[in-house]
Structures are given as structure tokens and as C-alpha cells.
Design a protein around this motif. Structure first.
Motif, short mmCIF file in Angstrom:
data_model
loop_
_atom_site.label_atom_id
_atom_site.label_comp_id
_atom_site.label_asym_id
_atom_site.label_seq_id
_atom_site.Cartn_x
_atom_site.Cartn_y
_atom_site.Cartn_z
N CYS A 121 0.62 -1.30 0.15
CA CYS A 121 0.13 -0.07 0.11
C CYS A 121 0.86 1.23 -0.10
O CYS A 121 0.49 2.45 -0.21
N ARG A 124 0.54 4.35 -2.32
CA ARG A 124 -1.08 4.41 -3.09
C ARG A 124 -1.90 4.74 -1.94
O ARG A 124 -3.03 5.54 -2.29
N SER A 125 -2.00 4.22 -0.72
CA SER A 125 -2.85 4.47 0.30
C SER A 125 -2.15 4.67 1.57
O SER A 125 -2.73 4.80 2.63
N GLN A 137 -6.45 12.84 0.51
CA GLN A 137 -7.30 11.82 1.43
C GLN A 137 -8.19 12.83 2.34
O GLN A 137 -8.75 11.99 3.60
N ARG A 140 -11.60 11.68 4.55
CA ARG A 140 -11.61 10.29 4.62
C ARG A 140 -11.18 9.46 5.96
O ARG A 140 -10.93 10.25 7.00
N HIS A 199 -6.07 -4.74 2.06
CA HIS A 199 -6.45 -3.63 0.78
C HIS A 199 -6.88 -4.48 -0.57
O HIS A 199 -6.81 -5.69 -0.55
N ALA A 203 -5.05 -0.39 -2.24
CA ALA A 203 -5.96 0.54 -1.79
C ALA A 203 -6.34 -0.12 -0.50
O ALA A 203 -6.98 -0.97 -0.33
N GLU A 218 -9.27 4.07 5.27
CA GLU A 218 -9.04 4.54 3.64
C GLU A 218 -7.59 4.82 3.32
O GLU A 218 -7.25 4.61 2.35
N ALA A 219 -7.06 5.53 4.32
CA ALA A 219 -5.52 5.81 4.17
C ALA A 219 -4.83 5.56 5.36
O ALA A 219 -5.37 5.96 6.41
#
Length: 297
Positions: A121, A124-125, A137, A140, A199, A203, A218-219
Motif C-alpha cells: 500500500c 498508494r494509500s 485523502q 476520509r 487492501h 488501496a 481508507e488511508a
């Protein structure tokens, strides 16, 4: 003999090489193409370049060096030694070059925890800098990963971008005052060890713990240790600061003669725009040092 060998072709190294080239210096830029932000889709906070892919940024920078005769080689450095008034630089291809000054701009490497899914991840996240990726982000469900005061500061800072922030310490305890402050600011805390980062193709969807149910996120932003990407500065005798990066002066000079370090390998403010400006400062300082040697008193 080169006037300067620049090791590292990120924003600091490219900016330094550009300015030194404009100073009519003979410059050799060495770079393996492994920047810290290579997994990122875009860099941010750089005026006129906000949102540009890192690879494109580097490509444009490399092209700009051509007009100034800066030599560029995709080769690593295996060692360097100071011989009074110049360095002898050993290259990974077996060759050796000499330079009056050495500028290291290889940046740092983040120490990623060995948690399943974390590396997948990363970029990307999962991120290390809310100033770089917080906007994307915003609003979120976010997590702050780390320990002690560092993770608490990160989590509280993330409240600028989202009201939903969770602290994850992966088994480490937080002192009472820290937990109380986090609670007063609406930050959740989970100290249970993390079993995995769940993930979908990088993600982040949830954080699974060794006990209890997974928590949807989400992150994630993390505050962990880092180390210089190149060990050359340490091998040459550079002093490190508390973060494990090279301690430098206001002009990127080190405690080692004729050796400068610019970019993420030296400073706390690890942004592309700051690294680029440091490269320019180091270049001007090196050029002035060369002028003092060349001009009669």
C-alpha cells in the motif's frame, strides 16, 4: 578532474547540477534512478509543478542539464576518499573519477514495518507526509501509525484534513497525558498489535489486529525511523542528527572537508521544493569555495 561530482539525481541533485552548470563548472551527475517518491503518482506543493508525476519531473530536469554540459551517468558509487584537495570516487562499473568537491543528494529511505500489506500500500494509500498527500485523502477515514509523541503529533496534525483519525501503535503503549490529549481532540486509539493491512490492489480497506475486529480505514500516514539511502556520507565521517540523517549547516556543508549534503538526507522539512532549494544553496556555496581557491587574494 571534475569540479563537482553530484551523487543523486532527485530534486536536490538536479537543482545543484543545474546551477553549477550555469556557473560553468565541470559537473558529473551520478544517479541510479531509485528516488524515495518513485511509488508516488504525483508530487505536490511545488509551485508550477503541483501534481506532476515524479518520473516526469526528473525527466524534465535531466533534459535541462544538457544545455549546460552536465555529464550524467546511471551508475552507483561504491566509495570515496579525500586526498587533501580532491576526492577520488569509485564507481560501481569499476571506473574511478576525481572531483574537487562532492555533493551527496541521495535522499533517505523510510523504514517500513514488516506488517503484511504495508509495503503493497506504500505510495498508494499509505503515506509518510500529510502535507504531500493529505489533500487527496481529505475527509476520509485515516490512521496514524507510529509510537509515542511522534504518532500523537502526526495524528493531531491529520485533524487538519479529516475529522476521523485513528492512532495505531502496533502494541506500544501511550502515556496517560498523551492519551488524554488525543481523546480531547477526538482521536481514537488502538494499541493492539497489527496483524495485517487489508487492501484491494494497494488501496487500503481495513486494519486487522491480533485481537478484536478489523477497523475500516481508507488511508494511513506513518511516523517511523528512516536512514540515508547511501551510506557514503557516514563512511566519510559525517555526523548524524537525532533523526538519523546527516547534520548540515545553513549552506548544506558537513563536518567533512569539501563534502556537502543536500535534500532529504539532511533536513527535517522533507519536501521536493525544499530539496530543490537546498540543491541550489549547496551549488552556490561550492561555487564560492571554488572561486576562493581560483582567485588571487
Amino acid at each position: 578532474m571534475y569540479d563537482v561530482v553530484v551523487i543523486g539525481g532527485g530534486p536536490a541533485g538536479l537543482s545543484a547540477a543545474l546551477m553549477l552548470g550555469r556557473c560553468r563548472r565541470r559537473v558529473l551527475l551520478l544517479d541510479l534512478g531509485q528516488p524515495r517518491n518513485r511509488r508516488s503518482h504525483a508530487l505536490h506543493g511545488y509551485l508550477t509543478r503541483d501534481g506532476i508525476p515524479p518520473a516526469e519531473f526528473v525527466a524534465v530536469g535531466r533534459q535541462e542539464l544538457v544545455a549546460y554540459g552536465v555529464e550524467q551517468r546511471p551508475v552507483g558509487v561504491t566509495g570515496a576518499a579525500l586526498a587533501q584537495d580532491h576526492y577520488r570516487v569509485a564507481l560501481a562499473d569499476g571506473r574511478a573519477e576525481q572531483a574537487k568537491y562532492l555533493l551527496i543528494a541521495t535522499g533517505v529511505v523510510d523504514d517500513l514495518p514488516a506488517i503484511p500489506g504495508f509495503a503493497e500500500c506504500y505510495g498508494r494509500s499509505i503515506f509518510h507526509c500529510p502535507y504531500c498527500d493529505g489533500w487527496e485523502q481529505r475527509d476520509r477515514a485515516l490512521a496514524a501509525f507510529g509510537r509515542g509523541a511522534d504518532v500523537a503529533g502526526l495524528a493531531l496534525g491529520l485533524k487538519t484534513w479529516s475529522a476521523d483519525v485513528l492512532v495505531c501503535t502496533d502494541g506500544a503503549r501511550l502515556d496517560r497525558r498523551t492519551r488524554e490529549r488525543l481523546d480531547r481532540n477526538g482521536v481514537q486509539v488502538r494499541t493492539d498489535p497489527i496483524a495485517a493491512i487489508e487492501h484491494a490492489d494497494g488501496a487500503l480497506t481495513a486494519i486487522a489486529f491480533t485481537t478484536g475486529a478489523p477497523l475500516a480505514r481508507e488511508a494511513l500516514f506513518f511516523a517511523t525511523a528512516q536512514h540515508p539511502q547511501s551510506s557514503l556520507a557516514v563512511a566519510l565521517g559525517c555526523t548524524l542528527n537525532r533523526r538519523g540523517t546527516v547534520k548540515t549547516g545553513g549552506l548544506c556543508e558537513t563536518n567533512v572537508p569539501r563534502l556537502y549534503v543536500a535534500g532529504d538526507a539532511s533536513r527535517d522539512a522533507q519536501f521536493v521544493v525544499v530539496a530543490a532549494s537546498e540543491g541550489v544553496k549547496a551549488a552556490v556555496a561550492i561555487n564560492k569555495a571554488l572561486q576562493r581557491e581560483e582567485l588571487a587574494p
